[in-house]
Motif scaffolding. Structure first.
Motif, PDB file in Angstrom:
ATOM      1  N   VAL A 485       1.052  -1.249   0.044  1.00 38.58           N
ATOM      2  CA  VAL A 485      -0.148   0.077   0.104  1.00 38.58           C
ATOM      3  C   VAL A 485       0.785   1.350   0.073  1.00 38.58           C
ATOM      4  CG1 VAL A 485      -1.921   1.055   1.277  1.00 38.58           C
ATOM      5  CG2 VAL A 485      -1.520  -1.416   1.348  1.00 38.58           C
ATOM      6  N   ASP A 488      -0.618   7.039  -0.746  1.00 38.93           N
ATOM      7  CA  ASP A 488      -1.780   7.670  -1.312  1.00 38.93           C
ATOM      8  C   ASP A 488      -2.787   6.750  -1.057  1.00 38.93           C
ATOM      9  OD1 ASP A 488      -1.026   5.486  -3.045  1.00 38.93           O
ATOM     10  OD2 ASP A 488      -1.204   6.576  -4.728  1.00 38.93           O
ATOM     11  N   GLY A 489      -2.578   5.535  -0.486  1.00 36.99           N
ATOM     12  CA  GLY A 489      -3.825   4.640  -0.016  1.00 36.99           C
ATOM     13  C   GLY A 489      -4.047   3.813  -0.953  1.00 36.99           C
ATOM     14  N   ALA A 491      -3.406   0.291  -3.282  1.00 32.90           N
ATOM     15  CA  ALA A 491      -2.726  -0.906  -2.836  1.00 32.90           C
ATOM     16  C   ALA A 491      -2.728  -1.971  -4.287  1.00 32.90           C
ATOM     17  CB  ALA A 491      -3.751  -1.853  -1.884  1.00 32.90           C
TER      18      ALA A 491
END
Lengths: 509, 228
Positions: A485, A488-489, A491
């Motif tokens: 991940v 920036d979030g 994955a």
């Protein structure tokens, strides 16, 4: 009436090779002569002889291996020829067929037999022998007594006297007859008449069912009803082009009516076809230049057949597989099922409209451009789904129910890359992260580059899920999968491959 | 009470009226009303309601699949054009019926024609384009969509779309520094409709129990927009 073609395995083997039938030849099974032709016999080659002995008597002897399939396949043409003249043929074994006596033919049985023999000689079967009698065993023996291309008729009621005179060796035609004949000879029984005089129970107990049956026949009983075959319906259809055509569109257009006839022929038998083979032939050659099996998830309609032909030829011409103009196209239904199996419910089933719309897209882009996703078993996300061209049945899917150790737990990634992207994952200080032979991670992932562009710091990561794929074969590979991940979030599913390459396989977008 | 027809004049009038009504009916049947609602995935309730004949734009694969899932759940066909990286397993988990899904991973230059052809058969078509889409092309497709009563989901930019869905603040749970695995994700979805202020909602895509749902249960009486 019985039609007997002596030494059929040899005749079939020679015919298969296109050799004349006067050459000495023999068919061997387990190194022993199973049957030889007349030319071989004249050199002294006998049944049951070892191959070395046979070849020492006749060095130019053609040696063939026993193949029952070849015998049956070649005999099929004889059966078809007999069927043309007299429907209701019972094939007894390759080389031997029975049919109801054609008494009502003008000229009687002899004339009918002469016509039949003539037809068989035309086919290239030089030595047909025919026998007519009240029942099967007698007719077969009569055929064996007949001279080449001739017919021996045993008049009604004459069977028993005829059989009584025959030597006991007449039984010796089936595989289980050999021991019995030798035993009978040693007991001093020379003819079938002497055998018939023994009590039935004693014969059955000592010599087995086949001799017991012959005993009953010679005694005037034991006629077996003839079970005739129904000629197989001809479902394949072909279309010839004169002059040959060299354009997929023209060929397809001209084959339209034939496709209609194929489907109509099937419908007349209340069948539908789910698998078809399409063969294309070119001028001046008997070889198939383009042959392909097509499967259909439901069944082929005439329009489907035409579509498949179009795709096949288009591909064939493009790939250079078909170089000369096509002179013949052959549709052979390979799998047919009763149409009731596939009948639509009153509501539901695949919509005609959908079929047509998708066929239009296939017409624009080609048949393999439109696919349907199917789930299957596997470890990598890409292995867990398969894309099947629309209109084909998925084959060779891995079972999804198996445990698949090394697969990634759900949720599944929403983007599964068709071809993985090259990527990079490095630890602190820029050293590439790798996995050792025991599956332990060397280095802590700090930055990664899942897609071409800028580096992204790692916020969290999980793994590895190590998998050794096909380690027992060359070309096997050792991989370890990671979930990474970014800050920036987003994955990603990253794969490390031995010895040190990183790939992006999928994204949890 | 049915009018009694006893004079030739009244009969002619009645026939005339029937004719008029018939033409009106056939005119109405020509195209499905553009605002007919299509079934939408419950996770997106309150944020967006799919309508036949409209185009929607998304920026995430999961949202695109969620929009496909609604009509697919209610028995419609769905199609994806230009999506070479279709995650079939994720789609199935969202409720897309793969048996009624067709993909054209690589339409090449003909993506517009292919999309138009698939609009004829599918209830919802997902299209991912490379480069800018000409407004004329979008307009042509919109006419087709209205006629067929299908919805278009564009993954990327799309001119004049009804609703534009964007994702913000994605955060994954369950994963640490080399331990655990991705298990649930919370993200905020914004629905932009024209120049109005966007509607926001936090969603679990997916939640801890692998279901896709809003963070808080939305009020049942989501306002239904007036017919355009």
């Amino acid at each position: 009436m019985v039609v007997w073609c002596p030494d059929w395995p040899v005749v079939a083997a020679l015919a298969d090779e296109g050799l004349p039938s006067h050459l000495p030849a023999a068919v061997f099974h387990a190194n022993l002569v199973q049957s030889g032709n007349a030319a071989a016999r004249s050199f002294g080659v006998r049944r049951g002889m070892r191959r070395r002995d046979a070849q020492s008597r006749c060095p130019e002897l053609k040696v063939y291996r026993a193949t029952p399939e070849r015998d049956s396949r070649t005999f099929e043409t004889v059966l078809a020829a007999v069927e043309e003249q007299h429907p209701g043929v019972a094939p007894l074994r390759p080389g031997l067929a029975a049919l109801r006596s054609p008494r009502r033919v003008r000229g009687g049985e002899t004339a009918a037999a002469a016509l039949l023999a003539e037809r068989l000689v035309e086919l290239g079967v030089w030595d047909p022998r025919l026998g007519v009698a009240d029942e099967l065993f007698t007719a077969e023996q009569a055929a064996r007594q007949a001279s080449s291309q001739d017919c021996r008729v045993i008049a009604p009621g004459e069977s028993v006297p005829f059989l009584r005179e025959l030597p006991v060796e007449s039984i010796d035609d089936a595989a289980d007859g050999g021991d019995a004949v030798s035993l009978l000879r040693r007991l001093g029984l020379r003819t079938l008449g002497e055998l018939a005089d023994l009590p039935a129970a004693a014969v059955r107990d000592r010599f087995g069912p086949r001799v017991a049956w012959v005993h009953r026949v010679v005694g005037g009983a034991g006629a077996v009803p003839l079970s005739t075959r129904t000629p197989p319906p001809e479902l394949a259809r072909h279309v010839d082009f004169e002059p040959p055509l060299d354009n997929a569109e023209t060929i397809t257009f001209s084959a339209r009516q034939t496709a209609d006839r194929v489907v109509a022929g099937l419908a007349a038998q209340q069948l539908v076809c789910t698998e078809v083979r399409i063969d294309a032939y070119v001028e001046g050659s008997d070889d198939v230049v383009s042959s392909r099996h097509w499967l259909h998830p439901r069944w082929f309609t005439a329009a489907d057949l035409v579509d498949r032909l179009h795709w096949q030829l288009q591909g064939g011409f493009k790939a250079g597989e078909v170089r000369a103009p096509v002179s013949r196209v052959l549709f052979t239904p390979v799998t047919v099922v009763p149409d009731a199996v596939h009948a639509d419910g009153l509501w539901g089933g695949t919509d005609e409209r959908v079929q047509r719309g998708i066929a239009r897209v296939q017409g624009m882009l080609g048949h393999e451009a439109v696919v349907q996703p199917v789930l299957q078993g596997g470890r990598a996300p890409r292995e867990r789904q398969a894309l099947v061209p629309w209109g084909e049945k998925p084959t060779g899917l891995r079972p999804a129910a198996h445990p698949w150790p090394g697969s990634i737990p759900p949720p599944a990634p929403s983007r599964v890359l068709a071809t993985p992207w090259p990527a990079e994952v490095v630890g602190t200080g820029g050293r590439p992260v790798s996995v050792d032979a025991r599956g332990a991670v060397l280095g802590e992932p700090a930055r990664f580059r899942p897609e071409p562009g800028d580096w992204m710091p790692v916020a969290a990561w999980a793994g590895p899920w190590p998998v050794e794929e096909l380690w027992w074969e060359p070309g096997g590979r050792r991989v370890a999968r990671f979930q990474v991940v970014g800050v920036d979030g987003r994955a990603w599913l990253m794969t490390w491959e031995s010895p040190g390459t990183w790939w992006t396989e999928a994204a949890y977008d | 009470m049915a009018p009694r027809i006893d004079t030739p004049g009244a009969a002619a009038q009645a026939v005339d009226q029937i004719q008029q009504l018939r033409t009106r009916i056939s005119r109405l049947q020509e195209s499905t009303p553009p605002s007919m609602p299509l079934e939408t995935h419950p996770a997106l309730a309150g944020l967006v309601q799919l309508r036949a004949g409209a185009a929607y734009s998304v920026d995430s694969a999961t949202l695109a699949l969620a929009l496909l899932a609604g009509p697919s759940r209610s028995g419609g066909w769905c199609a994806a054009v230009g999506v070479a990286d279709f995650g079939a397993e994720a789609a199935a988990a969202l409720g897309v019926d793969l048996g009624r899904t067709v993909l054209v991973p690589d339409p090449g230059d003909q993506w517009l024609e292919v999309t138009a052809a698939l609009v004829d058969v599918a209830a919802v078509v997902l299209v991912r384009t490379t480069g800018r889409v000409a407004p004329q092309a979008a307009e042509k497709l919109a006419a087709r969509l209205r006629k067929r009563g299908a919805a278009l989901v564009a993954w990327g930019e799309w001119p004049r779309c009804e609703v534009r869905l964007t994702t913000r603040e994605p955060s994954w749970r369950g994963v640490g520094q080399g331990d655990g695995h991705l298990s649930s994700r919370r993200l905020v979805v914004e629905a932009h409709r024209g120049s109005a202020p966007p509607r926001r909602g936090a969603l679990w895509l997916p939640g801890e129990d692998q279901t896709y749902r809003p963070e808080r249960a939305v009020p049942v009486a989501a306002p239904v927009e007036g017919v355009a």
